[in-house]
Design a protein around this motif. Structure first.
Motif, PDB file in Angstrom:
ATOM      1  N   ASN A 126      52.249  43.241 -18.063  1.00  0.00           N
ATOM      2  CA  ASN A 126      50.879  42.730 -18.139  1.00  0.00           C
ATOM      3  C   ASN A 126      50.670  41.864 -19.376  1.00  0.00           C
ATOM      4  OD1 ASN A 126      48.749  43.809 -16.010  1.00  0.00           O
ATOM      5  ND2 ASN A 126      50.286  45.393 -16.265  1.00  0.00           N
ATOM      6  N   VAL A 127      51.352  42.195 -20.475  1.00  0.00           N
ATOM      7  CA  VAL A 127      51.305  41.333 -21.656  1.00  0.00           C
ATOM      8  C   VAL A 127      51.875  39.958 -21.302  1.00  0.00           C
ATOM      9  CG1 VAL A 127      52.261  40.944 -23.952  1.00  0.00           C
ATOM     10  CG2 VAL A 127      51.456  43.227 -23.323  1.00  0.00           C
ATOM     11  N   ALA A 128      53.024  39.960 -20.635  1.00  0.00           N
ATOM     12  CA  ALA A 128      53.665  38.700 -20.244  1.00  0.00           C
ATOM     13  C   ALA A 128      52.782  37.911 -19.279  1.00  0.00           C
ATOM     14  CB  ALA A 128      55.024  38.985 -19.615  1.00  0.00           C
ATOM     15  N   SER A 129      52.170  38.618 -18.324  1.00  0.00           N
ATOM     16  CA  SER A 129      51.315  37.944 -17.338  1.00  0.00           C
ATOM     17  C   SER A 129      50.098  37.315 -17.990  1.00  0.00           C
ATOM     18  CB  SER A 129      50.873  38.947 -16.267  1.00  0.00           C
ATOM     19  OG  SER A 129      51.972  39.403 -15.513  1.00  0.00           O
ATOM     20  N   ALA A 130      49.460  38.032 -18.918  1.00  0.00           N
ATOM     21  CA  ALA A 130      48.286  37.492 -19.607  1.00  0.00           C
ATOM     22  C   ALA A 130      48.647  36.219 -20.365  1.00  0.00           C
ATOM     23  CB  ALA A 130      47.711  38.541 -20.559  1.00  0.00           C
ATOM     24  N   LEU A 131      49.772  36.246 -21.066  1.00  0.00           N
ATOM     25  CA  LEU A 131      50.208  35.072 -21.830  1.00  0.00           C
ATOM     26  C   LEU A 131      50.576  33.909 -20.915  1.00  0.00           C
ATOM     27  CD1 LEU A 131      52.415  36.821 -24.549  1.00  0.00           C
ATOM     28  CD2 LEU A 131      50.122  35.856 -24.836  1.00  0.00           C
ATOM     29  N   LYS A 179      39.982  21.526 -12.282  1.00  0.00           N
ATOM     30  CA  LYS A 179      39.075  22.175 -13.229  1.00  0.00           C
ATOM     31  C   LYS A 179      38.607  23.520 -12.693  1.00  0.00           C
ATOM     32  CE  LYS A 179      34.875  21.276 -15.920  1.00  0.00           C
ATOM     33  NZ  LYS A 179      33.789  20.287 -16.195  1.00  0.00           N
ATOM     34  N   ALA A 180      38.335  23.584 -11.390  1.00  0.00           N
ATOM     35  CA  ALA A 180      37.879  24.832 -10.778  1.00  0.00           C
ATOM     36  C   ALA A 180      38.961  25.906 -10.848  1.00  0.00           C
ATOM     37  CB  ALA A 180      37.472  24.581  -9.332  1.00  0.00           C
ATOM     38  N   TYR A 181      40.190  25.523 -10.545  1.00  0.00           N
ATOM     39  CA  TYR A 181      41.305  26.479 -10.628  1.00  0.00           C
ATOM     40  C   TYR A 181      41.494  26.968 -12.066  1.00  0.00           C
ATOM     41  CZ  TYR A 181      43.166  25.945  -5.872  1.00  0.00           C
ATOM     42  OH  TYR A 181      43.360  25.993  -4.507  1.00  0.00           O
ATOM     43  N   SER A 182      41.306  26.085 -13.034  1.00  0.00           N
ATOM     44  CA  SER A 182      41.452  26.469 -14.434  1.00  0.00           C
ATOM     45  C   SER A 182      40.413  27.510 -14.820  1.00  0.00           C
ATOM     46  CB  SER A 182      41.325  25.239 -15.335  1.00  0.00           C
ATOM     47  OG  SER A 182      42.380  24.329 -15.104  1.00  0.00           O
ATOM     48  N   ARG A 183      39.175  27.281 -14.433  1.00  0.00           N
ATOM     49  CA  ARG A 183      38.114  28.242 -14.743  1.00  0.00           C
ATOM     50  C   ARG A 183      38.380  29.593 -14.075  1.00  0.00           C
ATOM     51  NH1 ARG A 183      32.389  24.843 -14.179  1.00  0.00           N
ATOM     52  NH2 ARG A 183      32.715  23.475 -15.986  1.00  0.00           N
ATOM     53  N   ALA A 184      38.746  29.545 -12.805  1.00  0.00           N
ATOM     54  CA  ALA A 184      38.972  30.785 -12.063  1.00  0.00           C
ATOM     55  C   ALA A 184      40.187  31.551 -12.580  1.00  0.00           C
ATOM     56  CB  ALA A 184      39.137  30.475 -10.577  1.00  0.00           C
ATOM     57  N   SER A 185      41.168  30.836 -13.114  1.00  0.00           N
ATOM     58  CA  SER A 185      42.367  31.492 -13.629  1.00  0.00           C
ATOM     59  C   SER A 185      42.073  32.358 -14.846  1.00  0.00           C
ATOM     60  CB  SER A 185      43.441  30.445 -13.979  1.00  0.00           C
ATOM     61  OG  SER A 185      43.970  29.852 -12.802  1.00  0.00           O
ATOM     62  N   TRP A 186      40.994  32.027 -15.582  1.00  0.00           N
ATOM     63  CA  TRP A 186      40.634  32.846 -16.738  1.00  0.00           C
ATOM     64  C   TRP A 186      40.245  34.259 -16.323  1.00  0.00           C
ATOM     65  CZ3 TRP A 186      42.304  31.923 -21.258  1.00  0.00           C
ATOM     66  CH2 TRP A 186      42.416  30.628 -21.758  1.00  0.00           C
ATOM     67  N   VAL A 187      39.747  34.408 -15.104  1.00  0.00           N
ATOM     68  CA  VAL A 187      39.410  35.743 -14.603  1.00  0.00           C
ATOM     69  C   VAL A 187      40.676  36.591 -14.510  1.00  0.00           C
ATOM     70  CG1 VAL A 187      38.391  37.052 -12.696  1.00  0.00           C
ATOM     71  CG2 VAL A 187      37.441  34.814 -13.319  1.00  0.00           C
ATOM     72  N   TRP A 188      41.781  35.969 -14.106  1.00  0.00           N
ATOM     73  CA  TRP A 188      43.055  36.681 -14.010  1.00  0.00           C
ATOM     74  C   TRP A 188      43.600  37.016 -15.390  1.00  0.00           C
ATOM     75  CZ3 TRP A 188      45.484  38.099  -9.390  1.00  0.00           C
ATOM     76  CH2 TRP A 188      44.795  37.711  -8.242  1.00  0.00           C
ATOM     77  N   VAL A 189      43.390  36.131 -16.349  1.00  0.00           N
ATOM     78  CA  VAL A 189      43.791  36.435 -17.724  1.00  0.00           C
ATOM     79  C   VAL A 189      43.028  37.664 -18.221  1.00  0.00           C
ATOM     80  CG1 VAL A 189      43.802  35.603 -20.111  1.00  0.00           C
ATOM     81  CG2 VAL A 189      44.333  34.025 -18.245  1.00  0.00           C
ATOM     82  N   LEU A 190      41.742  37.716 -17.905  1.00  0.00           N
ATOM     83  CA  LEU A 190      40.913  38.851 -18.302  1.00  0.00           C
ATOM     84  C   LEU A 190      41.416  40.140 -17.663  1.00  0.00           C
ATOM     85  CD1 LEU A 190      38.408  39.929 -19.756  1.00  0.00           C
ATOM     86  CD2 LEU A 190      37.073  39.345 -17.713  1.00  0.00           C
ATOM     87  N   GLN A 191      41.832  40.056 -16.398  1.00  0.00           N
ATOM     88  CA  GLN A 191      42.357  41.232 -15.708  1.00  0.00           C
ATOM     89  C   GLN A 191      43.575  41.802 -16.434  1.00  0.00           C
ATOM     90  OE1 GLN A 191      44.449  42.181 -11.369  1.00  0.00           O
ATOM     91  NE2 GLN A 191      44.833  40.256 -12.432  1.00  0.00           N
ATOM     92  N   TYR A 192      44.533  40.947 -16.731  1.00  0.00           N
ATOM     93  CA  TYR A 192      45.751  41.410 -17.395  1.00  0.00           C
ATOM     94  C   TYR A 192      45.457  41.900 -18.813  1.00  0.00           C
ATOM     95  CZ  TYR A 192      48.212  39.205 -13.517  1.00  0.00           C
ATOM     96  OH  TYR A 192      48.662  38.873 -12.264  1.00  0.00           O
ATOM     97  N   THR A 193      44.547  41.243 -19.497  1.00  0.00           N
ATOM     98  CA  THR A 193      44.190  41.660 -20.850  1.00  0.00           C
ATOM     99  C   THR A 193      43.545  43.039 -20.846  1.00  0.00           C
ATOM    100  OG1 THR A 193      43.847  39.345 -21.495  1.00  0.00           O
ATOM    101  CG2 THR A 193      42.881  41.036 -22.909  1.00  0.00           C
ATOM    102  N   LEU A 194      42.689  43.280 -19.876  1.00  0.00           N
ATOM    103  CA  LEU A 194      42.058  44.600 -19.745  1.00  0.00           C
ATOM    104  C   LEU A 194      43.103  45.683 -19.558  1.00  0.00           C
ATOM    105  CD1 LEU A 194      39.601  46.443 -19.404  1.00  0.00           C
ATOM    106  CD2 LEU A 194      39.574  45.824 -16.967  1.00  0.00           C
ATOM    107  N   ARG A 195      44.081  45.416 -18.703  1.00  0.00           N
ATOM    108  CA  ARG A 195      45.148  46.393 -18.497  1.00  0.00           C
ATOM    109  C   ARG A 195      45.944  46.632 -19.779  1.00  0.00           C
ATOM    110  NH1 ARG A 195      47.077  43.782 -13.316  1.00  0.00           N
ATOM    111  NH2 ARG A 195      45.923  44.762 -11.616  1.00  0.00           N
ATOM    112  N   VAL A 196      46.243  45.556 -20.497  1.00  0.00           N
ATOM    113  CA  VAL A 196      47.014  45.686 -21.738  1.00  0.00           C
ATOM    114  C   VAL A 196      46.281  46.588 -22.725  1.00  0.00           C
ATOM    115  CG1 VAL A 196      47.815  44.445 -23.783  1.00  0.00           C
ATOM    116  CG2 VAL A 196      48.250  43.503 -21.512  1.00  0.00           C
TER     117      VAL A 196
END
Length: 219
Positions: A99-104, A139-156
């Motif tokens: 999850n650390v690797a995925s967030a990064l 731009k839309a994909y970039s914004r939405a991808s931050w939600v996935w970063v948040l997911q992995y960060t929460l798990r970490v």
């Protein structure tokens, strides 16, 4: 733009079953560990056995063998780590590091303007990299991808704190709660962000224009 409703991101991505399957072996580990008087060996054996059973059931139901082999290999690797260190919480160490690797990786993909959500959806829709020619979609994909970063960060954060404290049972619970329920929430939230970023007149994900190289901004 046509009057047809846009399909949800969940319909395109799917994958909830895989996330659910991945949460079962850790539960097996905790149950085996507790039942055998906190024996790491028994917990590891239970996790692998559960993973094998899940794999057999899924293959019988038409699941992809390659994906199931990868899942089983991950469980075996986690079991070996715990057996090597002798600490039950280390069964979850591989998941923490992944999850650390995925967030990064997801964060980096946004920075270099190759948001991974766009890469994944583009491949699933057979568009390859054509979606990048549409500045609005990029731009839309970039914004939405931050939600996935948040997911992995929460798990970490959650896994990291529980692993550091040696809370094996809580790790098993967190591994389940932060598996398919969080994946479903992430898909729904990122889909909402994605479609909110697209103007009403935009053709949508499946109808990204063939050639719009001049639309991709340099910023």
């Amino acid at each position: 733009m046509s009057g047809e409703p846009r399909e949800s991101l969940a319909q395109i991505l799917g994958g909830r079953r895989g996330a659910l399957d991945a949460s079962i072996p850790p539960v097996g580990f905790v149950v085996g560990w507790l039942a055998a008087g906190q024996s790491v060996a028994w917990g590891a054996g239970a996790a692998v056995a559960v993973a094998v059973v899940v794999g057999i059931v899924r293959i019988a139901g038409g699941g992809k063998v390659r994906a199931l082999v990868v899942s089983l290999a991950a469980v075996v690797a986690a079991a070996l780590i715990a057996l090597h260190t002798g600490r039950a919480q280390d069964f979850f160490l591989l998941q923490l590091m992944s999850n650390v690797a995925s967030a990064l990786l997801w964060a980096a993909s946004i920075v270099v303007r190759w948001p991974l959500l766009g890469v994944v959806v583009g491949l699933l829709l057979g568009q390859k990299t054509r979606w990048r020619r549409d500045a609005v979609l990029l731009k839309a994909y970039s914004r939405a991808s931050w939600v996935w970063v948040l997911q992995y960060t929460l798990r970490v954060v959650v896994y990291g704190l529980l692993w550091w404290a040696g809370q094996v049972i809580a790790l098993g619970v967190a591994r389940t709660v932060l598996s398919w329920p969080l994946v479903a929430l992430t898909v729904a939230a990122s889909g909402w962000v994605l479609y909110r970023a697209l103007p009403p007149e935009h053709p949508g994900l499946r109808l990204a224009p063939e050639t719009r190289s001049d639309d991709v901004p340099g910023a």
